[in-house]
Design a protein around this motif. Structure first.
Motif, PDB file in Angstrom:
ATOM      1  N   TYR B 540      61.675  29.740  40.743  1.00 52.53           N
ATOM      2  CA  TYR B 540      60.247  30.017  40.572  1.00 52.53           C
ATOM      3  C   TYR B 540      59.643  28.844  39.839  1.00 52.53           C
ATOM      4  N   PRO B 541      58.376  28.619  40.000  1.00 52.46           N
ATOM      5  CA  PRO B 541      57.425  29.323  40.845  1.00 52.46           C
ATOM      6  C   PRO B 541      57.751  29.132  42.331  1.00 52.46           C
ATOM      7  N   GLU B 551      48.355  30.951  45.856  1.00 49.45           N
ATOM      8  CA  GLU B 551      49.067  32.240  45.874  1.00 49.45           C
ATOM      9  C   GLU B 551      50.498  32.103  45.347  1.00 49.45           C
ATOM     10  N   LEU B 553      53.819  32.533  43.302  1.00 53.07           N
ATOM     11  CA  LEU B 553      54.549  33.586  42.585  1.00 53.07           C
ATOM     12  C   LEU B 553      55.272  32.931  41.421  1.00 53.07           C
ATOM     13  N   GLU B 554      55.075  33.524  40.248  1.00 49.24           N
ATOM     14  CA  GLU B 554      55.671  32.871  39.089  1.00 49.24           C
ATOM     15  C   GLU B 554      56.958  33.508  38.627  1.00 49.24           C
ATOM     16  N   LYS B 557      58.587  39.598  38.984  1.00 47.67           N
ATOM     17  CA  LYS B 557      57.716  40.759  38.825  1.00 47.67           C
ATOM     18  C   LYS B 557      56.656  40.821  39.903  1.00 47.67           C
ATOM     19  N   LYS B 558      56.117  39.680  40.203  1.00 46.92           N
ATOM     20  CA  LYS B 558      55.011  39.657  41.158  1.00 46.92           C
ATOM     21  C   LYS B 558      55.508  39.591  42.595  1.00 46.92           C
ATOM     22  N   GLN B 559      56.805  39.696  42.725  1.00 46.06           N
ATOM     23  CA  GLN B 559      57.379  39.474  44.038  1.00 46.06           C
ATOM     24  C   GLN B 559      56.920  40.481  45.084  1.00 46.06           C
ATOM     25  N   LYS B 561      54.232  41.252  45.984  1.00 39.50           N
ATOM     26  CA  LYS B 561      53.166  40.690  46.807  1.00 39.50           C
ATOM     27  C   LYS B 561      53.689  39.923  48.017  1.00 39.50           C
ATOM     28  N   ALA B 562      54.876  39.402  47.902  1.00 40.64           N
ATOM     29  CA  ALA B 562      55.380  38.518  48.954  1.00 40.64           C
ATOM     30  C   ALA B 562      55.602  39.289  50.250  1.00 40.64           C
TER      31      ALA B 562
END
Ligand code: TPP
Ligand code: MG
Lengths: 178, 574
Positions: B540-541, B551, B553-554, B557-559, B561-562
């Protein structure tokens, strides 16, 4: 999609034609015609390539062609006033009854009969694509046995210059950097 | 003076300043090899696979800026070079490959070990030659070297039939290259430079994106001057890393798929992009239609065919990066861009990349950071391809020019080890670390024998995760965690190194990392460390394939969205 006429001055060496063709092939272009012959410069050939393609894609290929070390100059003369010619040899069925009619058509098109056999005549015609296609249309009714065509050869119009290509290309170079 | 073709090749190489050749011989190249002892100035390094020869020549060329030379025999020797030649082609590296060919009377007859190598390499060389007359050799060698290193550099291949190597001819070495059809534009068009300066002087939120072209042209100080004069943040591409000191206040890391979040945000928000010696590769731009949506773009590149190829450009300048920057700097007004720079600093604080999770696990990022600490950021880092490559790019800070060597365009696993050999041979006084993956390493592992035979003191860090990790990461994120064909078993790398004849250590715990690196640095010769890292650590990112730079992903946690559905995955390659 536009039909593009690309003219290139290239080194007269093996592999150059191959290299140029492969740059088109890689991008899925179908080369409609390609004609190569000696130019006014020793050891340099001039090539006319006709391809169908989107303007930006063709411009990209033109730049890639320009990078080939054995390519001296290359430009797309599609938008320019140009003289374009093809040569076709057409063998047509001809009987004693149809022969005179064929000769009449040939005369109108300022074409030549270059061979006569008992059941056919062979016609040589030069001109742009339209002219050759019109002639072919008229001859079709007689029965066409064989067609051989050169690709298009083309040149930008304008007063004869010592080396029109060099001149044109310097202009193109300037454009590239501007 | 009459010389054989083989002697003329050697004479030419010596005259052009070539000192090292990487290669493997064979029947078709025997005459040339037989001549080498007459030229002790030419050091030959015997590799174990021709791919290694091409990559070593590539690593040598990148590290030294000189032309890297590799030799291979006809047929399989020549085809083994192909991957390495393609790699050099995509990353614009000056490599000269000389291949043996069957004797002239046999060409075109499917003779033993005959392949049409000039045909095969036509699309992946800048130029190539099949030499049918020994008298042409001097001109061909001179031209080949010139073509490889000038303009946009690239690989050139010379195919030498066996009998041409033996044939005698009068030796005349040309003083100059005469190539009327090849005239790279070096100086930027003044009117264009003026237009660019105007855009720069008017910009409120400018960003420089610097690529390998800056390194090739040696334009480090010119780039620094531009950035400092007008206070313009500098972002690099993967291959641009080390063209600008990463500890500099105006350095904002790398952009792209695994670039820093703040770098990608800056590009997204910028009102002016000054792209220098880079080619808007899809890994750098992410979704190209959403690239830098608010920005005018100035594109400086030596290759006119790169202009407008991938993105719309407002002011193209064809020329050598250093030369153009020099002219540009004369016209650029001092500026501060205080708000903009502060904005970037805020983003950097809010989206830090460099924090490594505090855990007892053995994290690859930590390993890379410790190599940085131990080498004080002074080493040349060479990588394979995969996650480890990205961690090496992200967590080592490159302050010295031209200290990051990696396969960008082709993404060639197996590049690392042979390229590090080339780099170390070219720069014997530098510390060279090869940061490799367990998969990449095994693609060219045989070159361990080369480092032993030739006493090349490279330090090897294998980030061993038991996976083809980068692909596993894609499977985890986009293919429902179906790990098809990515779990990877390996031999005992420590025993492997010892069997080849040099020392090695295995590191399984965090606390062993620093002492192991210390030990490697103290060892005068080569050294290998097998780091058994966290197997499922991700890079990451990440900008998911098909997404825009904004867009990014850091972290995991935000994965959510992928794109979870692989069917929706856009066309993109690993
Ligand atoms: C020659 C080659 N084959 C396949 C790939 C596709 N690929 C990209 S990354 C990767 C995995 C690399 O594994 P490893 O070297 O262990 O590195 P890691 O990602 O685990 O750090 C693969 C298979 C490639 N880039 N090059
Ligand atoms: Mg791995």
């Amino acid at each position: 999609m536009t039909k593009h006429t690309i003219v290139a001055l290239v080194a007269d060496k093996p592999g150059v034609l191959n290299h140029m063709a492969s740059l088109f092939r890689r991008r899925g272009f179908n080369i409609e015609s390609i004609a190569v012959g000696h130019s006014e410069v020793p050891h340099r050939s001039r090539m006319t390539i006709v391809v169908d393609g989107a303007n930006t894609m063709v411009e990209q290929v033109r730049k890639q062609l320009d990078k080939v070390v054995d390519v001296v100059k290359v430009f797309d003369i599609t938008g320019d006033a140009m003289i374009a010619r093809e040569l076709a040899l057409i063998k047509v069925t001809a009987t004693s009854t149809t022969r005179s009619e064929i000769i009449e058509i040939v005369d109108i098109f300022r074409a030549n009969i270059v061979d006569v056999a008992s059941d056919s005549v062979t016609i040589e015609v030069t001109g742009d694509e339209n002219k050759i296609n019109s002639l072919l249309k008229l001859l079709r009714g007689f029965g066409i046995k064989e067609i051989a065509k050169t690709g298009r050869i083309a040149m930008a119009r304008g007063a004869a210059r010592a080396s029109p290509v060099e001149k044109k290309a310097t202009k193109a170079k300037g454009k590239k950097t501007s | 003076m009459k010389l054989t073709g083989a002697q003329m090749v050697c004479e030419g190489l010596v005259k052009e300043g070539v000192g090292v050749i990487f290669g493997i011989l064979g029947g078709a190249l025997l005459p040339l090899y037989d001549t080498l002892p007459q030229y002790p100035q030419l050091r030959h390094i015997l590799v174990r696979h021709e791919q290694g020869a091409a990559h070593a020549a590539d690593g040598y060329a990148r590290a030294t800026g000189k032309v890297g030379v590799c030799f291979a025999t006809s047929g399989p020797g020549a085809t083994n070079l192909v991957t390495g030649i393609a790699n050099a082609h995509l990353d614009s590296v000056p490599v000269l490959a000389i291949t043996g060919q069957v004797a002239r009377p046999f060409i075109g007859k499917d003779a033993f070990q005959e392949v049409d190598i000039t045909g095969i390499t036509l699309p992946i060389t800048k130029h190539n030659y099949l030499v049918m007359d020994a008298a042409e050799i001097p001109k061909v060698v001179k031209e080949a070297i010139y073509l490889a290193r000038t303009g946009r550099p690239g690989p050139v291949l010379i195919d030498l039939p066996r009998d041409v190597q033996i044939e005698q001819a009068e030796f005349h070495y040309p003083a100059k290259v005469d190539l009327p059809s090849y005239k790279p534009t070096l100086r930027g068009h003044p009117a264009q430079v003026k237009k660019a300066a105007k855009l720069i002087n008017e910009a409120q939120a400018p960003v420089i994106i610097a690529g390998r072209g800056v390194i090739i042209s040696g334009g480090y100080s010119e780039l620094k001057e531009l950035a400092e004069t007008a206070q313009i943040p500098v972002i690099t591409t993967l291959l641009g890393i080390s063209c600008f000191p990463e500890s500099h206040a105006l350095s904002y890391g790398m952009l792209g798929m695994h670039g820093m979040a703040y770098a990608n945000m800056a590009v997204d928000a910028a009102d002016l992009i000054i792209a220098i010696g880079m080619r808007f590769d899809d890994r750098a731009t992410a979704k190209v239609s959403a690239f830098a949506p608010h920005a005018h773009i100035i594109h400086i590149d030596i290759d006119p065919a790169e202009i407008g190829k991938n993105v719309r450009v407002d002011v193209p300048i064809v020329g050598d990066a250093a030369a153009v920057l020099k002219e540009l700097n004369k016209l650029v007004n001092p500026a501060k861009h205080i708000d903009w720079v502060r904005q970037l600093d805020d983003w950097r604080k809010e989206h830090p990349l460099t924090i490594i999770r505090d855990t007892e696990q053995l994290l690859p990022q930590y390993v890379v950071r410790q190599i940085y600490e131990a080498t004080k950021g002074e080493a040349i880092i060479v990588t394979g391809v995969g996650q480890h490559q990205m961690w090496a790019a992200q967590h080592y800070w490159y302050d010295r020019p031209n200290t990051f060597i990696s396969s960008g365009g082709l993404g060639t696993m197996g590049f690392g080890l042979p390229a590090s050999i080339g780099a170390k041979v070219g720069c014997p006084d530098e510390t060279v670390w090869c940061i490799d993956g367990d998969g990449s390493f095994q693609m060219t592992i045989q070159e361990l024998a080369t480092i032993v035979q030739e006493k090349v003191a490279v330090k090897i860090a294998v980030l061993h995760n038991n996976y083809l990790g980068m692909v596993r990461q894609w499977q985890e994120m986009f293919y429902g965690k179906r790990y098809v064909a990515t779990p990877l078993s390996s031999p005992d790398f420590v025993k492997i190194a010892q069997a080849y004849g040099f020392p090695a250590l295995r590191v399984e715990h965090k606390k062993e990392v620093i002492p192991a690196i210390q030990k490697a640095m103290e060892e005068p010769g080569p050294f290998l460390i097998d780091f058994n890292i966290e197997p499922e650590e991700n890079v990451y990112p990440m900008v998911p394939p098909g997404a825009a730079l904004s867009e990014v992903l850091e972290g995991p946690k935000k994965q959510a969205k992928a794109a979870k559905d692989s069917a929706k995955l856009p066309v993109s390659n690993l």
